[in-house]
Structures are given as C-alpha cells and as structure tokens.
Scaffold this motif. Structure first.
Motif: not given
Length: 813
Positions: A36-37, A41
């Motif tokens: 994520r991003n 995560y």
C-alpha cells in the motif's frame, strides 16, 4: 583491550538483552502482507517492517531440536524475518558448507533428477517453518537459487546444469517448466505442523522468483562448464531473432549501427545466420560510455540493443512467472530478483510487487583449497570511506552499502535489502551495520535481511569461540552484540524518516546505456533525504510529486518543467544512443530565468542546471557536485541550513545522522537512541545524561533505553561498547594475484580465537544514583562496576579487563 568471547549460535538472550518483546507472535496474526502506498502493510492496516537473517542451504533443514533452539535464539535477538535461502542446493559432504546435508536435503538428488522432495528433508523444513512462525518470525521464501539440474530432469540439451547457473533459466523453456513445477510443489504442499501451504500462510512476507538473476548479466559470457554452450547459443539465437524483428534485414541493422561512417556490426555478423554477438556481461550490468568509441567490443549501438533485448526477456519471464504464482494461490507480494545495479536491469525487474537488492562491502572471495583464508580488495575501513569519492577496484560501485542498494529503489514500490553485510576482514567493521539500518529508517525502507546467520543443520556443530566461515555471522560480535540495538532502531522507527524525497528520473533512452558515473546520485542524496528512482514509460515528461526531480542524464532527454524543483545535466549531447539527434538548446532552455552561480552552473527558483556534468564529476570525486546540490537544496528550503553537506560532513535533513568520513566518525542522535562509531573524540555524548571518554583507537558505542523508551525518561539502559573484533591471530598478506583479475588482493587468514576489544576510559552518568553491570553476549551479569560521584555525576572507570562489551545501566534521577 582484547578479550576472548564466546557467542553460541543457539543460546537465547536473557534479561535486559532479551528483545523478544519486539515480535508479535504468532507470525501472520495481522493477516497477509500486502503493498500500500509504496510500502508493506499487514491486512489489518498495520505497517510491516522486517529485520532478519538469511539462513542458507543446509540450515533450511535442521533437526527438530535445532529448529526449536534456533527459533528461540532468533526471537530473543529481535529477529522478525528469516529468509529461507537456497534450500534447493545440491548435496555436499562437508558439514557447514554451502550445500544441502547428505541425509536430509530438501530436494532428493539421489535418483539422478531434481524434481522430488526428500521426505525427511521436507519434514524438517516444515517443522522449522512452524517453530519460526510460533515465535512471531516471518518468512521470506525464494525459489530457484542453487538448484543443480540433472540429466534425469529431461533437459533440452545433454546433461544437466551446474548449481547456481541460473541466468539461462530465464531463456530456456524447459528450465522454466521445471521452475514452475518446483514452485507448485513447494508452495502448494500443506505443512502438517501449521495446517497451511506456504501459498495460504500469512506468515510468508514475499515469494522471490529467483536469486541474483537477470537476462542481462553474464548471459553471453563463457562458463567454465562447456556443457552450458547450448544454452549460450540459445541466448545468442534469441538475440539475433530480436534484431531481425526490430530491423528485419542485416542491411537495416548495419545502417542503425553506423555512426559517422563507422559500423559496429562486424563483416562476419549476420542476424539471419545467428552470428551477431551480444554483450558478455558480468556480475553486475556492465557500464557503457554513451560517448565511447563506436566500434569497440561493447559499442554503444550493440550495448543499446542488447539492453533493450534484456529488458524484454526479463519482463517476459517475470510477468509469466508472477501470473503463474498467483494462479497457484500466492497472496503476498511477489519479488522478481535481487543484485540489480544498472538502469536497464532495475527497469527489467519492475514487474514485481516490491523491489529487492543485495549489497556488500569488503566482500571476500573464497578460492578453492584456501580453507579459512579469504581474498579481499582492501580491506577498507568503512567509517573513513567517503561516499562522495569513487572507490576503485573490484566492487567499486559499492562505495557504501547504502550507495549500492539505492540504485534499485523504485518509487511507488516497497524496498527490501535481501542480502547485505560488511564482512569482518577489517577488524573495525561495526560501523557499517548500524549505519545501514539508520539510513534505511531515513529512507523508509521496508526490510533488511543480513547474510548469513549460519550454514549448518545442527545447533552444536559450529564453535562459539572461532570464526570458521566468514560468511556465517552467528558469532561475529560486531553483528550479534549490536543486533538488538539495530532491531529496536528499525522495527520501532527510532530514527526519523525524511520529510522530503528526491526522484532520479530515467527516460527510455537512458535505459540503453550506463555511464561509469551512473551511481553519482546515490552517493549523495540518500545520505541526506529520501531518494527513489522513476522510470518514464510514456514520453519524456516527469509528472511526479518529488520535492526535487533529478534527470539521470545519461542521454539528453528528460523534461522536468512540471517538477517542484529540477536538476538538469547530460553525459551525452544526444537524445539517442545512435548519436543522430542532438537537443542543442535543452539545457539552455532549462536555465532560463536562473543565475550563473559559477562557471557552467545555473541556479534559479525552480531549476539547477549543469552545463558540463563531466567537469563537475571529475574522475569520480563528487564533493563538488554535493556542494552545489547542497546550496540549491537550501535555497529551495528542501533541507534546513545546518544539514546537508557541511564542512565535509553528510548530515541528514532530520539532523539525527552525521557521517564525517574525513574525521573517521559516524553518529546517530535521536530522543530514543545514541550511537557513535569511529575515531573517538575527547568526550562522546550519547544523550544528555550519558557521555563516554574512550582511549581506544577506534570505538563503537550504542546506547538505548529498555523497551525503546525515551532516553530522558527511562531508568534502565543498554550500552554496547566495542573496538576491533575478530580472530586474534588473523594474518594479512597483501599483493596477491588472482588469474584473470587486474587488481591485487589481500589474503586474510583467520586464525586464533574470537575476541572483541573492550572499552578503556570512563563513562559519565548525570544521575543521583547509578548502577553499571557488565554483561556476557547473551545478557548474563559477569561483573558490577563501582561508580565514583564527582561534580554532581557518577563516573565509572573502565580499564578493559572484564571480557564484556555490553552493559546494563540503571539510574535514579
């Protein structure tokens, strides 16, 4: 003072040195890891960071007792990731060697093929995984690493293929089929001890398709084993088909490879006959001068087409393998490979969900029949190595671990250093380890996996007081006695990440060449702020959100007008590698509205322009480049005035990290930890409360509070203090030659017993009361020092006679 130590590979830490609180057992409790991003995560939204060890070859199949002991040992150190590396290695007789054990290998080579698991080896592998998972230790799973293909594998050509000959497995269809078969059997097999397959187990962080492999490196080079010639011929055939697809005829190819009347295509070369040579390559993607001689062995034209071909082959293979692994049910991010160090090579591996790289400093060479003697180009003291000055010789690009690693970081993708180390040929080598972890925090990396904890299937067959294999670090004091500090720093984020980011921008034309100085940006920016690489796929205009965009500048192409701030330069005046199309006014246009700050350098509110980067870079001395970049970054308010390149020091934008190679010292100071390594100053401050005067020639000091509390508020602390470490009778023999290599090497012979140089000097503590205990490497109290109160502080004199390099400090304020 040198003191003998014992560090047993399977004895767990205890007391204040027990870092198991850093783990969150069992592994997988937060769901599958995902991206994520641009980071890793867990499924429940918790950020995932990993610090661990490789365990190589036979260490993947320990007996059950060893599996339990090693899992407990790793957990007590704060290790939350193990890379199960080279479990496919062929069988070897020698205990502790880089091979699978005779009786219990994972792959059963006994029947003349490499397509079946050995039942006992598989059981051991499964049990080890279960024990690691129970303790909260996650798994990095790699596929093809050291597999030795056998004649019984029904190969396309007679015979098999030696261990670690992997590059052809990107090209050859039968090898690809066998890789898929192995992946299915390994990943879909249900572990009886966990009840899950690796594909379904959230304790797995990533699956790596292969290790240190690429279609570009070494593909056309000669192997010592002549049985690989058909595979080399296949690569050449594929390259020639690629040229025919691109140019259709030899005539068109010759025209494309001609510059100013000089043709790089030999008269005997014809793609229709399959006789056009590729690039031989090497351990890394070879460098290439875009302005170099046109008709050399690796001419710019030949190099450009082979890089384009290599990118195509890499991406074709990795996309297919990734799709296949997902079809098997793999749910975690998939990584392509590692040890990637050139623009084309990095780009060719970007189809993975995350990027990985390997980087080493003072990497030794072990030649046949050398026993415990290693060859190294140096060795070099890390703390005094200036990353702004190019290091010459073997592995010269690896000026520091950070410089080499950063070449493979890609914006928008998580990054993990899957193998790294600064080996102990130089007796003072503790600096590199913490330095790498601190910069990983600054650059917000997602994982680091040190190579290699041990290479053995048993817990009690390697000595605690001798280094028998430099690659096994289980009893290296510089590694083991700093590990808890590093784990706390990285897993708890005790060093701040940078607030800004520099994007290094590559055009598609840039991928077709690789100037010798291509690592220049990585030798400055990641020491100061965050840095990522950006590849432009649609046109030449950068549209990212970096605070600064720096064009890679191999060729004269990238447009950075939409960047917040931009840095322009070009190694070549041409837009293309064929030297057909100049863009004469690009740098002039970029400099519009700027002021001339020195000859050939223009600086404005948005742009910094170098008219002649070769003059600025010189012969690989980038201090002038750093000085100018520092001025621009401060005028743009990207970094504070007191940070950046200051009086020869590299100071992170956070102000927490200071690297001063000219004075041979490195320091980290945050509210949660203090660190100093190098030539000791008059008085070394580790916090407002604790200062140290060291009389050692070189000293490393690491200071942290119990359970990572704020230094100003805690009552219990761990202090690590060491100078040189290693074997006390090690011999150095410079001037050695290795056939086929142009450099002289130093032979390092490890002899004697394990030692660490203890602190000599004084520890000053600002407190009403203080107690200082000396610890063994696993946390046992071996002595208590008496302090003397003087001038409102408590002073502990240390003379180095106690054989301990870690201390437990308790204070009352």
């Amino acid at each position: 003072m040198r003191q003998h130590l014992r560090i047993h590979k399977a004895e767990p830490n205890k007391g204040i040195l027990d870092y198991s609180h850093l783990l969150d057992a069992p592994a997988g409790k937060h769901g599958f890891v995902e991206t994520r991003n641009g980071h890793l995560y867990f499924e429940d939204g918790k950020r995932a960071r990993f610090l661990g060890f490789n365990v190589a070859a036979r260490s993947n199949t320990p007996d059950h007792e060893t599996a339990k002991k090693m899992a407990e040992r790793f957990a007590s150190m704060g290790v939350n990731l193990i890379r199960l590396h080279a479990a496919d290695a062929p069988v070897g007789e020698q205990p502790g060697s880089w091979s699978s054990c005779v009786n219990n290998p994972l792959l059963d080579y006994a029947d003349g093929n490499s397509r079946k698991f050995n039942p006992e080896g598989l059981d051991r592998f499964d049990y080890f995984i279960a024990k690691l998972k129970e303790k909260g230790i996650y798994l990095h799973v790699d596929l093809i690493v050291a597999r030795e293909f056998q004649p019984g594998d029904e190969m396309d050509y007679p015979g098999g293929a030696p261990s670690c000959i992997k590059r052809y497995a990107i090209y050859n269809a039968r090898m690809i089929e066998l890789q898929k078969e192995y992946a299915k059997e390994l990943l879909c097999h249900v572990n009886p001890y966990t009840g899950l397959s690796l594909a379904d187990d959230p304790a797995v962080v990533t699956v790596q398709i292969n290790n240190e492999d690429s279609a570009i490196k070494w593909a056309m080079g000669a192997d010592a084993d002549e049985q690989m010639k058909p595979y080399r011929d296949e690569v050449q055939s594929r390259f020639n088909h690629f040229l025919l697809m691109k140019y259709h005829t030899r005539k068109r190819l010759a025209e494309a490879w001609t510059c100013e009347g000089c043709c790089a295509l030999g008269e005997e070369e014809d793609p229709a006959a399959g006789t056009v040579r590729g690039i031989a390559g090497g351990f890394y993607q070879p460098v290439n001068d875009p302005n170099g001689s046109w008709d050399t062995e690796e001419s710019p034209a030949r190099y450009a087409d082979f890089m384009e071909f290599g990118i195509y082959m890499n991406r074709k293979f990795y996309r297919d393998m990734k799709d296949y692994l997902i079809s098997l049910g793999v749910k975690v991010p998939i990584v392509t490979s590692n040890l990637i160090a050139g623009a084309a090579d990095v780009y060719g591996h970007t189809d993975g969900d995350l990027m990985e790289n390997n980087s080493y400093f003072n990497h030794p060479l072990l030649l046949p029949d050398m026993n415990n003697t290693y060859m190294v180009n140096g060795p070099v003291e890390y703390v005094s190595t200036n990353p702004l000055t190019w290091q010459r010789g073997v592995g010269s690009m690896a000026t520091t671990l950070l410089s080499l690693a950063s070449v493979a970081i890609v914006k928008g993708k998580p990054f993990m250093l899957s193998e790294w180390n600064e080996y102990g040929e130089h007796m003072f080598h503790s600096t590199a380890l913490v330095q790498t972890v601190a910069y990983a925090c600054l650059n917000d990396w997602d994982g680091l996996i040190l190579y290699n904890h041990h290479t053995s299937e048993n817990w009690d067959d390697q000595p605690a007081d001798e280094i028998r294999n430099i690659f096994d670090v289980y009893n290296d004091p510089a590694v083991i006695c700093q590990w808890g500090f590093m784990a706390s720093m990285f897993l708890k984020g005790l060093v701040s990440e940078a607030k800004h980011c520099v994007d290094i921008v590559y055009t598609q034309n840039d991928l077709k060449t690789l100037p010798e100085f291509h690592a220049m940006p990585t030798m400055f920016f990641p020491y100061i702020t965050g840095m990522r690489n950006v590849f432009l796929d649609s046109g030449d205009t950068y549209q990212g959100n970096g605070d600064i965009a720096v064009n890679a500048g191999f060729l004269n192409g990238a447009r950075l007008s939409e960047a917040k701030h931009s840095v322009y330069y070009a190694w070549s005046k041409y837009r293309d590698i064929g030297r057909r199309y100049e863009d004469k006014n690009r740098l002039e246009r970029a400099a519009k509205g700027t002021k001339l700050i020195e000859q050939g350098v223009h600086l404005g509110e948005q742009a910094l322009v170098f008219n002649d980067i070769a003059k600025i870079a010189g012969e690989g001395d980038y201090r002038n480049f750093a000085r100018i970049m520092d001025q621009a970054m401060k005028e743009w308010d990207v970094i504070p005035k007191e940070t950046g390149y200051v009086d020869g020091k590299l100071i992170s934008e956070t102000g927490e990290i200071i690297f001063d190679p000219e004075n041979a010292c490195y320091a980290v100071q945050t509210p949660y930890c203090g660190y100093y390594s190098g030539a000791p100053k008059e008085l070394i401050s580790l916090s407002d409360m604790v200062k140290v005067k060291a009389e050692n020639k070189r000293i490393t000091l690491a200071f942290i509070a119990k359970e990572e509390n704020n230094l100003d508020q805690a009552q219990e602390y761990i202090l690590t203090a060491m100078g040189e470490t290693g074997m006390d009778e090690t011999g150095y023999y410079p001037g050695q030659k290795i056939p086929g290599m142009p450099y002289e090497f130093t032979a390092v012979e490890f002899k004697g017993k394990l030692f660490a140089e203890t602190l000599e000097g004084c520890i000053y503590v600002q407190a009403k009361e203080a107690k200082l205990e000396v610890l063994s490497p696993v946390g046992e109290v071996i002595a208590q020092l008496e302090g003397i109160e003087e001038n409102g502080e408590i002073q502990f004199a240390v003379n180095g006679t106690i054989p301990g390099i870690q201390y437990h400090l308790t204070v009352k304020r």
